[in-house]
Design a protein around this motif. Structure first.
Motif, PDB file in Angstrom:
ATOM      1  N   PRO A 189      -8.056  -1.310   3.159  1.00  0.00           N
ATOM      2  CA  PRO A 189      -9.104  -0.667   2.359  1.00  0.00           C
ATOM      3  C   PRO A 189      -8.724   0.747   1.921  1.00  0.00           C
ATOM      4  CG  PRO A 189     -10.033  -1.599   4.363  1.00  0.00           C
ATOM      5  CD  PRO A 189      -8.554  -1.725   4.471  1.00  0.00           C
ATOM      6  N   LEU A 190      -8.039   1.474   2.790  1.00  0.00           N
ATOM      7  CA  LEU A 190      -7.671   2.841   2.440  1.00  0.00           C
ATOM      8  C   LEU A 190      -6.631   2.880   1.322  1.00  0.00           C
ATOM      9  CD1 LEU A 190      -8.113   5.799   3.016  1.00  0.00           C
ATOM     10  CD2 LEU A 190      -6.401   5.653   4.825  1.00  0.00           C
ATOM     11  N   ILE A 191      -5.609   2.054   1.392  1.00  0.00           N
ATOM     12  CA  ILE A 191      -4.594   2.051   0.334  1.00  0.00           C
ATOM     13  C   ILE A 191      -5.179   1.532  -0.970  1.00  0.00           C
ATOM     14  CG2 ILE A 191      -3.537  -0.214   0.725  1.00  0.00           C
ATOM     15  CD1 ILE A 191      -1.656   3.004  -0.129  1.00  0.00           C
ATOM     16  N   THR A 192      -6.090   0.581  -0.912  1.00  0.00           N
ATOM     17  CA  THR A 192      -6.757   0.093  -2.123  1.00  0.00           C
ATOM     18  C   THR A 192      -7.566   1.212  -2.770  1.00  0.00           C
ATOM     19  OG1 THR A 192      -6.863  -2.120  -1.186  1.00  0.00           O
ATOM     20  CG2 THR A 192      -8.336  -1.655  -3.037  1.00  0.00           C
ATOM     21  N   LEU A 193      -8.313   1.942  -1.961  1.00  0.00           N
ATOM     22  CA  LEU A 193      -9.100   3.068  -2.462  1.00  0.00           C
ATOM     23  C   LEU A 193      -8.190   4.155  -3.045  1.00  0.00           C
ATOM     24  CD1 LEU A 193     -11.901   4.424  -2.721  1.00  0.00           C
ATOM     25  CD2 LEU A 193     -11.456   5.447  -0.480  1.00  0.00           C
ATOM     26  N   LEU A 194      -7.107   4.481  -2.332  1.00  0.00           N
ATOM     27  CA  LEU A 194      -6.182   5.494  -2.830  1.00  0.00           C
ATOM     28  C   LEU A 194      -5.558   5.086  -4.163  1.00  0.00           C
ATOM     29  CD1 LEU A 194      -4.298   6.692   0.369  1.00  0.00           C
ATOM     30  CD2 LEU A 194      -5.801   8.030  -1.094  1.00  0.00           C
ATOM     31  N   LEU A 195      -5.135   3.843  -4.266  1.00  0.00           N
ATOM     32  CA  LEU A 195      -4.540   3.372  -5.521  1.00  0.00           C
ATOM     33  C   LEU A 195      -5.548   3.417  -6.665  1.00  0.00           C
ATOM     34  CD1 LEU A 195      -2.429   0.366  -4.219  1.00  0.00           C
ATOM     35  CD2 LEU A 195      -1.549   2.488  -5.216  1.00  0.00           C
ATOM     36  N   TRP A 196      -6.773   3.062  -6.392  1.00  0.00           N
ATOM     37  CA  TRP A 196      -7.815   3.058  -7.421  1.00  0.00           C
ATOM     38  C   TRP A 196      -8.150   4.483  -7.874  1.00  0.00           C
ATOM     39  CZ3 TRP A 196     -13.313   4.170  -6.865  1.00  0.00           C
ATOM     40  CH2 TRP A 196     -14.044   3.843  -7.995  1.00  0.00           C
ATOM     41  N   VAL A 197      -8.302   5.398  -6.897  1.00  0.00           N
ATOM     42  CA  VAL A 197      -8.664   6.781  -7.214  1.00  0.00           C
ATOM     43  C   VAL A 197      -7.496   7.526  -7.861  1.00  0.00           C
ATOM     44  CG1 VAL A 197      -9.259   9.010  -6.166  1.00  0.00           C
ATOM     45  CG2 VAL A 197     -10.451   6.943  -5.461  1.00  0.00           C
ATOM     46  N   ALA A 198      -6.292   7.306  -7.357  1.00  0.00           N
ATOM     47  CA  ALA A 198      -5.141   8.079  -7.815  1.00  0.00           C
ATOM     48  C   ALA A 198      -4.482   7.513  -9.068  1.00  0.00           C
ATOM     49  CB  ALA A 198      -4.110   8.166  -6.698  1.00  0.00           C
ATOM     50  N   ALA A 199      -4.797   6.308  -9.456  1.00  0.00           N
ATOM     51  CA  ALA A 199      -4.117   5.674 -10.598  1.00  0.00           C
ATOM     52  C   ALA A 199      -4.104   6.555 -11.849  1.00  0.00           C
ATOM     53  CB  ALA A 199      -4.732   4.317 -10.885  1.00  0.00           C
ATOM     54  N   LEU A 214       1.366   8.973  -2.312  1.00  0.00           N
ATOM     55  CA  LEU A 214       0.396   8.065  -1.708  1.00  0.00           C
ATOM     56  C   LEU A 214       0.713   7.797  -0.234  1.00  0.00           C
ATOM     57  CD1 LEU A 214      -0.325   5.548  -4.597  1.00  0.00           C
ATOM     58  CD2 LEU A 214      -1.684   7.497  -3.853  1.00  0.00           C
ATOM     59  N   SER A 215       1.985   7.699   0.101  1.00  0.00           N
ATOM     60  CA  SER A 215       2.366   7.481   1.504  1.00  0.00           C
ATOM     61  C   SER A 215       1.995   8.684   2.363  1.00  0.00           C
ATOM     62  CB  SER A 215       3.865   7.208   1.620  1.00  0.00           C
ATOM     63  OG  SER A 215       4.190   6.019   0.977  1.00  0.00           O
TER      64      SER A 215
END
Length: 65
Positions: free
Chosen positions: A5-15, A30-31
């Motif tokens: 969930p955290l990486i999904t949220l980060l990818l969505w917000v940071a895209a 991101l890492s």
């Protein structure tokens, strides 16, 4: 339970912020963000949440019987 969930949220917000950066820079940013959040925010919370299960201590039970 926490990484996906955290990486999904980060990818969505940071895209929108990282779409023009090279993939190796995006991966680095991101890492670093994911590891920092897991270390200092998520894992302390999850450790407290699952403390009874992790330690094997039951709350509300008397072990003197």
């Amino acid at each position: 339970m926490a990484i996906y969930p955290l990486i999904t949220l980060l990818l969505w917000v940071a895209a929108p912020l990282v779409e023009r950066l090279p993939v190796y820079v995006t991966t680095l940013l991101l890492s670093a963000t994911l590891v920092s959040m897991m270390t200092f925010v998520i894992m302390p919370f999850m450790t407290r949440l699952f403390a009874p299960w992790l330690t094997g201590v039951r709350q509300g039970h008397d072990d003197d019987s």
